[in-house]
Design an enzyme around this catalytic site. Structure first.
Site, PDB file in Angstrom:
ATOM      1  N   ASP A   1      61.122  88.153   8.336  1.00 59.73           N
ATOM      2  CA  ASP A   1      61.131  89.406   8.568  1.00 59.73           C
ATOM      3  C   ASP A   1      60.445  90.314   7.480  1.00 59.73           C
ATOM      4  O   ASP A   1      61.325  91.043   6.667  1.00 59.73           O
ATOM      5  CB  ASP A   1      62.339  90.042   9.135  1.00 59.73           C
TER       6      ASP A   1
ATOM      7  N   ARG B   1      55.013  90.362  22.371  1.00 56.76           N
ATOM      8  CA  ARG B   1      53.763  90.815  22.912  1.00 56.76           C
ATOM      9  C   ARG B   1      52.921  89.745  22.894  1.00 56.76           C
ATOM     10  O   ARG B   1      52.793  89.170  21.881  1.00 56.76           O
ATOM     11  CB  ARG B   1      53.801  92.015  21.871  1.00 56.76           C
TER      12      ARG B   1
ATOM     13  N   GLU C   1      47.076  90.943  29.177  1.00 55.55           N
ATOM     14  CA  GLU C   1      47.676  91.375  30.445  1.00 55.55           C
ATOM     15  C   GLU C   1      47.389  92.585  31.116  1.00 55.55           C
ATOM     16  O   GLU C   1      46.939  93.457  30.345  1.00 55.55           O
ATOM     17  CB  GLU C   1      49.351  91.538  30.159  1.00 55.55           C
TER      18      GLU C   1
ATOM     19  N   HIS D   1      55.925  88.260  31.526  1.00 59.58           N
ATOM     20  CA  HIS D   1      56.354  89.400  30.879  1.00 59.58           C
ATOM     21  C   HIS D   1      57.706  89.985  31.618  1.00 59.58           C
ATOM     22  O   HIS D   1      57.936  90.971  31.625  1.00 59.58           O
ATOM     23  CB  HIS D   1      55.447  90.491  30.712  1.00 59.58           C
TER      24      HIS D   1
END
Length: 378
Positions: free
Chosen positions: A146, A208, A237, A254
């Site tokens: 991260d 995502r 999408e 999703h």
């Protein structure tokens, strides 16, 4: 006061009607004429909120019952003086349990123990940190990546993405979507990274779609290199690459975050934010909204091993129930959204009450989020 709410936002009508008149509308597309007669708009991730949607309307507050906000132009809302709230972390537990459901299924199918695998978590926010906690409770080695948190000096042993690619047997992505900037995540899993994944590795994307380069992923799968793939999100999408869906091990529409608890949390978080915004602050206890779960209680004898955990997890949610319907309708316009709209009720592990005669099993199940108690056998 008139409040527009997405028709697929559970409990929205009953909560927001405490504050004013409520009109439920489709989220994609939002009926523009309704916006001209409303004060507030409550959406989910299917609604793009920006200047072209709201300019010239009387809307003075937007709430999104989602953790992610890349569908909202926050800078424009701020500039236009429109209040805004999201629901950070609302569906984090749901996404963690989706990942577990998939991993436990693959472990059973391919005959491996999760304790023998190293799991690389990319993005250690609400989802990634909870996933790490549960994996470590089971004694499973995790590696964390991260960069924004590492740069801030947050506590934790943060590694580079390179290190994760080299060492991890499982790589699971839980980042926001940043299209540019120093922490760009668009195609974070690009052709180079995908090519370098260990043979037999598992790649999971439940954040995502564009975080993973879908064309590069399909190229690797078509090349026949062993790689297991779990995708809940897709580039483009609601359209998706049907050839990619056919090549992955698990593909869903999703819905990783779509538990009843997660959706209810999302709605209550934006309701509480809006009630504070208009000076009528209210708090909502989640349990007052939720129905009784399908399974009342079950009894567990003996210790908790991986097959037992898989049975318990899949009793609450087996990811395969969402994989099959998507494959049936893939490529048919409108069907991806329809699967999301008509999603079967799904609960979190906390809805399962487990009575254990083994004290260690009860303690571990509690750490994993089950509602477990030690009940010695007599």
């Amino acid at each position: 006061m008139k409040i527009l709410v997405d028709e697929n936002m559970p409990y929205a009508r009953e909560l927001f009607s405490r504050l004013g008149e409520v009109k439920a509308v489709p989220g994609r597309p939002i009926p523009v004429e309704e916006l001209n007669h409303a004060d507030a708009l409550m959406v989910r991730s299917v609604t793009k909120v920006n200047e072209s949607l709201l300019s010239g309307t009387p809307i003075n507050f937007v709430g999104t019952a989602t953790a992610g906000t890349d569908h909202v132009d926050e800078a424009w809302l701020k500039q236009a003086g429109i209040g805004f709230s999201a629901a950070p972390g609302c569906n984090a537990i749901a996404v963690v349990e989706y990942v577990f459901s998939a991993l436990l299924m693959l472990a059973e199918r391919d005959g491996f123990s999760l304790r023998d695998r190293t799991i690389g978590i990319v993005g250690v926010g609400n989802v990634g940190s909870r996933l790490q906690t549960r994996l470590e409770a089971l004694g499973i080695r995790t590696l964390l990546c991260d960069p924004p948190r590492a740069a801030r000096g947050d506590e934790g042993d943060f590694r580079t993405l390179d290190e994760l690619v080299q060492e991890a047997d499982v790589l699971t992505f839980h980042t926001p979507l940043y299209k540019d900037g120093p922490y760009k995540t668009l195609h974070l899993a690009d052709e180079t990274l995908i090519r370098r994944l260990k043979p037999g590795a598992i790649l999971i994307n439940a954040c995502r779609g564009p975080v993973v380069d879908n064309a590069a992923l399909l190229a690797r799968l078509n090349a026949g290199q062993p790689l297991s793939v779990v995708l809940d999100v897709w580039e483009g999408e609601p359209d998706l690459n049907v050839a990619l869906l056919e090549a992955v091990d698990i593909g869903t529409s999703h819905i990783a975050g779509y538990t009843l608890e997660g959706k209810a949390r999302g709605t209550t978080q934006v309701f509480e934010a809006y009630s504070a915004f208009i000076g009528r602050e209210q708090r909502v206890a989640l349990e007052t909204l939720l129905p009784a779960p399908e399974f009342g209680r079950i009894t567990l004898h003996g210790p908790l091993d991986q097959p037992t955990l898989k049975r318990l997890a899949h009793l609450v949610y087996d990811v395969r129930r969402d994989d099959a319907p998507l494959r049936k309708v893939a490529g048919i316009p409108g069907e991806f959204d329809k699967l999301r709209k008509n999603y079967l009720e799904r609960r979190e592990w906390s809805s399962l009450y487990v009575m254990c005669d083994d004290e260690t099993a009860a303690a571990l199940l509690c750490k994993l989020g089950f509602n477990a108690v030690h009940h010695p056998a007599h």
